[in-house]
Every structure is written in C-alpha cells, then in structure tokens.
Design a protein around this motif. Structure first.
Motif, PDB file in Angstrom:
ATOM      1  N   VAL A  67      34.142   0.217  27.171  1.00  0.00           N
ATOM      2  CA  VAL A  67      33.002   0.604  26.659  1.00  0.00           C
ATOM      3  C   VAL A  67      32.798   1.267  25.255  1.00  0.00           C
ATOM      4  N   ASP A  68      32.236   0.800  24.387  1.00  0.00           N
ATOM      5  CA  ASP A  68      31.876   1.173  22.979  1.00  0.00           C
ATOM      6  C   ASP A  68      31.386   2.732  23.242  1.00  0.00           C
ATOM      7  N   GLY A  69      31.792   3.600  22.447  1.00  0.00           N
ATOM      8  CA  GLY A  69      31.115   5.032  22.680  1.00  0.00           C
ATOM      9  C   GLY A  69      32.153   5.987  23.109  1.00  0.00           C
ATOM     10  N   GLY A  70      33.230   5.303  23.573  1.00  0.00           N
ATOM     11  CA  GLY A  70      34.373   6.307  24.027  1.00  0.00           C
ATOM     12  C   GLY A  70      33.756   6.965  25.410  1.00  0.00           C
ATOM     13  N   GLU A  71      34.437   7.965  25.639  1.00  0.00           N
ATOM     14  CA  GLU A  71      34.558   8.714  26.972  1.00  0.00           C
ATOM     15  C   GLU A  71      33.153   9.396  27.290  1.00  0.00           C
ATOM     16  N   ALA A  72      32.270   9.552  26.454  1.00  0.00           N
ATOM     17  CA  ALA A  72      30.927  10.132  26.760  1.00  0.00           C
ATOM     18  C   ALA A  72      30.209   9.067  27.470  1.00  0.00           C
ATOM     19  N   VAL A  73      30.229   7.941  26.787  1.00  0.00           N
ATOM     20  CA  VAL A  73      29.358   6.551  27.355  1.00  0.00           C
ATOM     21  C   VAL A  73      30.095   6.142  28.525  1.00  0.00           C
ATOM     22  N   ARG A  74      31.354   6.066  28.752  1.00  0.00           N
ATOM     23  CA  ARG A  74      32.103   5.684  29.849  1.00  0.00           C
ATOM     24  C   ARG A  74      31.700   6.772  30.920  1.00  0.00           C
ATOM     25  N   ARG A  75      31.716   7.976  30.723  1.00  0.00           N
ATOM     26  CA  ARG A  75      31.289   8.931  31.788  1.00  0.00           C
ATOM     27  C   ARG A  75      29.751   8.748  32.205  1.00  0.00           C
ATOM     28  N   GLN A  76      28.879   8.299  31.357  1.00  0.00           N
ATOM     29  CA  GLN A  76      27.585   8.273  31.768  1.00  0.00           C
ATOM     30  C   GLN A  76      27.635   6.857  32.494  1.00  0.00           C
ATOM     31  N   LEU A  77      28.198   5.908  32.125  1.00  0.00           N
ATOM     32  CA  LEU A  77      28.213   4.686  32.985  1.00  0.00           C
ATOM     33  C   LEU A  77      28.737   4.785  34.378  1.00  0.00           C
ATOM     34  N   TYR A  78      29.819   5.491  34.266  1.00  0.00           N
ATOM     35  CA  TYR A  78      30.538   5.853  35.657  1.00  0.00           C
ATOM     36  C   TYR A  78      29.586   6.739  36.580  1.00  0.00           C
ATOM     37  N   ASP A  79      28.997   7.869  36.194  1.00  0.00           N
ATOM     38  CA  ASP A  79      27.976   8.502  37.036  1.00  0.00           C
ATOM     39  C   ASP A  79      26.899   7.947  37.493  1.00  0.00           C
ATOM     40  N   HIS A  80      26.273   6.823  36.585  1.00  0.00           N
ATOM     41  CA  HIS A  80      25.171   6.035  36.769  1.00  0.00           C
ATOM     42  C   HIS A  80      25.523   5.123  37.874  1.00  0.00           C
ATOM     43  N   LEU A  81      26.642   4.592  37.925  1.00  0.00           N
ATOM     44  CA  LEU A  81      27.108   3.595  39.044  1.00  0.00           C
ATOM     45  C   LEU A  81      27.194   4.136  40.227  1.00  0.00           C
ATOM     46  N   HIS A  82      28.047   5.366  40.221  1.00  0.00           N
ATOM     47  CA  HIS A  82      28.372   6.138  41.542  1.00  0.00           C
ATOM     48  C   HIS A  82      26.880   6.478  42.004  1.00  0.00           C
ATOM     49  N   ALA A  83      25.865   7.000  41.263  1.00  0.00           N
ATOM     50  CA  ALA A  83      24.488   7.494  41.864  1.00  0.00           C
ATOM     51  C   ALA A  83      23.895   6.560  42.608  1.00  0.00           C
ATOM     52  N   ASN A  84      24.207   5.054  42.142  1.00  0.00           N
ATOM     53  CA  ASN A  84      23.578   3.933  42.799  1.00  0.00           C
ATOM     54  C   ASN A  84      24.377   3.225  43.831  1.00  0.00           C
ATOM     55  N   GLU A  85      25.578   4.098  44.362  1.00  0.00           N
ATOM     56  CA  GLU A  85      26.254   3.606  45.310  1.00  0.00           C
ATOM     57  C   GLU A  85      27.291   2.517  44.876  1.00  0.00           C
ATOM     58  N   VAL A  86      27.875   2.277  43.420  1.00  0.00           N
ATOM     59  CA  VAL A  86      28.774   1.372  43.100  1.00  0.00           C
ATOM     60  C   VAL A  86      30.004   2.277  42.533  1.00  0.00           C
ATOM     61  N   MET A  87      31.139   1.992  43.309  1.00  0.00           N
ATOM     62  CA  MET A  87      32.199   2.681  43.309  1.00  0.00           C
ATOM     63  C   MET A  87      33.147   2.284  42.299  1.00  0.00           C
TER      64      MET A  87
END
Length: 383
Positions: free
Chosen positions: A304-324
């Motif tokens: 993911v472009d944007g590094g760790e901050a964007v990757r963490r945002q995407l990871y949390d968004h997916l998990h919040a919507n039941e995508v592991m």
C-alpha cells in the motif's frame, strides 16, 4: 467472516481419512509411503520424506545437509520464523540476505555481494535457503551458479510453492537445489492438517532424514547385531526425533493432491480478478511471474502506498467488516529474539520497506466472487 486463507475439504477427503480410521493403521503405516511416492512423482523428484510439519522438514533437511555447531545458514528475512529457527535447533548460526523490492524473494544481487564479502572475511555459509515467497519461485538457476562458485548447499523453502513451476519444471524437482521443503498447513495449497515433506534426488539425504524422523532408530540391515537377534530387535543409530506423519494425514494429503492443479487454477482466476480490480489503485501487487516462472498463488500480497499508517488503516477497516487480512511477514531479523542476537532496523532495507506497506488479502479456492467483491470494495474505500 472471510479469512485470508482456508482449507477446502470435500467428501472424498473425508472418506479417505475414514478408510484409514477403519483400517489396522492409524500412525505411520502403508499410506505414508504412498503419499511420499505421489509427491515425488508430482515434483519429478527421486525421493520424498514425509514429516509432521514444514518446520520438522526444515530441521531434518538442515541436519541431513550436515548443519551443526560452527555451521552458518543464510535465508530470507521475509519468511516465517521457522526458516531461520530450524538452523538454530541444529546449533548453527543464522544470517539473512535482503530481498527483491518487487517480489520479496531473495535478491541474487544481494546474495552475490554478501558472498563476495564473506569470502574476503573467511566465513562463507554452509547452507543457503531461498524462500519461494507467496508461491513465486526464486531465481534458482542463478542461486545454483553461486552455489557452485562458493561451495554451499541449497535447500529450497518451498512451503508456499507446491504446484509452482520453474523453467517449465515443478518446484522441488532437484535440478537447482539439494532439497526442497513443503508445508501442508491448512492455509497451504493442499493440507494434511499439519504436515510437511522434503523432496530430494539424493538417496543418502533421504535415508538420513527417514532415520532422524523416527528417533534415529533403524530396524533393517545393516545392524550391529548378529544374525541371531530376535524380530523385536532395533537400534538407535542417531539422536533423532518423533517427526512422523500419520496414515490419517497422508490419506488426506493423497486425496487433496488429486485436486491440486484445480486449486491453483481457481487461485489464478481469483488473482486475475484482483489484478483487474486494483489496476487503478494506489497499491502494488507483490510478484509477477515471467515466462520462465509460474507461481502457486499461495498468497495475494499488496503493498500500500503511504506505508505503515495507510496499511494499518486498511487492515483495521477490513477487520471491522469481517475480512481477516493478514501480514506476511514481519522481517525475522526484527523479531525480539533475533534483535538479541545483534540484528536490528536498517540491516535489510528492502525487506523492511516491503514490510512497511504489505498486506495479504483473502485468497483460497472456495472464495466466492461475492466475497471477493466485498474485499475489493472495502479496499477501494481506503486506497
């Protein structure tokens, strides 16, 4: 919940295991050698030795190669910790070789430069373990050329790569390596529940691993006993382990193997859908096979472009919507255990840059188009 990976067990798999449960053998019996032969045939290798896990396979392969106190093994920092840990089990030392930016596979250029420096310093590795990350084969031919030049053993960590091909041949065929280690964990391309296997074209290596997986015990000649020993007689000839695979697991593996090519075809179709959906997104897909390579599509990893901050945002968004979603992997040299051995940030910059933005999206044969569309939609909401 949509997991990042999962097994596909059908009624034929279940029936194969039940048949063993109704037989006289549950542990290592007649089905294990059948499974070994089937894997050897699939990989176009002379021998295959089945074991209780991929980690056990790495351990036995390293021991069979002569790794021990005073030895040195190099592997990739982008791998599961077992690739390195198994060398420590042998009493050897471990170091790492940085990866390619686009594939996260071991960089041949970095390997050559490190070997040249090691030769000047008088400490070359005994074993080099390239990892076929996400199922994409490393540049084995170039690594083998370096092995001939610098005199080290090559052991493929092919835990992700059963079913992949390199130079039009199956990974694990032994053309450019001494041994290849596969894993059958449930998220891999086929499963035995837990389990692993080592392929080789060297009978001596295969016999050594076969003995070590069962306590170092030998029951067949040549033995130290005289000819009058009873049928109960056995000898422990080495310090081995209980790394045996069961007939139940082997039966599941044999059944799963019949569908391996279909599993890879299904994964390839899903990968194509992801690639097309993300063509205009601010992310990069890790790995892209050339004509000489075909991947097993074990993982679908994006950076993911944007590094760790964007990757963490995407990871949390997916998990919040039941995508592991998952991350493969935290670089091994940054784990606390290895930091205590002197490794640290900055040692392998390509591996660390890869890790900062990497995320594995769900990929498994039974992932439905509707589930995948949900993943794609959620990713595009952030990226």
């Amino acid at each position: 919940m949509i997991p990042y990976g999962r097994q596909d067990v059908d009624e034929n798999d279940i029936e194969a295991v039940v048949d063993v449960l109704r037989s006289d053998w549950l542990t290592q019996g007649p089905v294990v050698p059948m499974f070994e032969q089937a894997i050897a045939d699939y990989c176009c290798a002379r021998r295959a030795v089945a074991v209780s896990s991929g980690t056990a396979g790495l351990h036995l392969a390293y021991l069979a190669a002569g790794l021990g106190p005073g030895s040195l093994l190099w592997t990739s920092p982008i791998t599961f910790v077992a690739s390195a840990n198994a060398a420590l089990y042998c009493g050897a030392e471990v170091d790492f070789v940085d990866v390619e930016a686009d594939t996260a596979n071991m960089s041949v250029q970095a390997l050559e430069a490190k070997l040249e420096a090691a030769e000047r310093n008088g400490r070359l590795p005994d074993v080099v373990v390239p990892v076929h990350f996400a199922g994409l084969p490393c540049d084995l031919e170039s690594i083998d050329e370096l092995a001939q030049r610098f005199g080290f053993t090559v052991i493929e960590d092919a835990s992700h790569a059963l079913g992949a091909r390199y130079c039009s041949r199956p990974v694990g065929n032994g053309r450019f390596a001494d041994m290849a280690v596969f894993s059958f964990h449930p998220v891999k391309n086929i499963t035995t529940g837990e389990g692993g296997i080592v392929t080789t074209n060297d009978d001596a290596l295969a016999e050594r691993m076969t003995r070590l997986r069962s306590h170092g015990i030998e029951k067949t000649p040549p033995l130290l006993s005289d000819d009058n020993a009873g049928g109960w007689y056995y000898e422990q000839q080495a310090l081995g382990f209980n790394y045996r695979l069961t007939d139940m697991q082997a039966a599941l593996g044999l059944s799963q193997l019949q569908r391996l090519d279909q599993f890879i075809e299904d994964r390839a179709r899903l990968v194509k859908r992801y690639d097309e959906a993300f063509a205009d997104c601010a992310l990069r897909v890790v790995g892209s096979p050339s004509d000489a390579l075909s991947t097993a599509h074990h993982l679908y990893v994006v950076r993911v472009d944007g590094g760790e901050a964007v990757r963490r945002q995407l990871y949390d968004h997916l998990h919040a919507n039941e995508v592991m979603a998952q991350v493969h992997y935290i670089p091994v040299h940054l784990q606390p255990y290895y930091r205590d051995k002197g490794f640290g940030p900055g040692d392998f910059p390509h591996a660390e840059a890869y890790y900062a933005g990497a995320l594995s999206l769900p990929l498994f044969p039974t992932l439905t188009d509707e589930q995948q569309d949900k993943v794609i939609r959620l990713v595009k909401q952030i990226v």
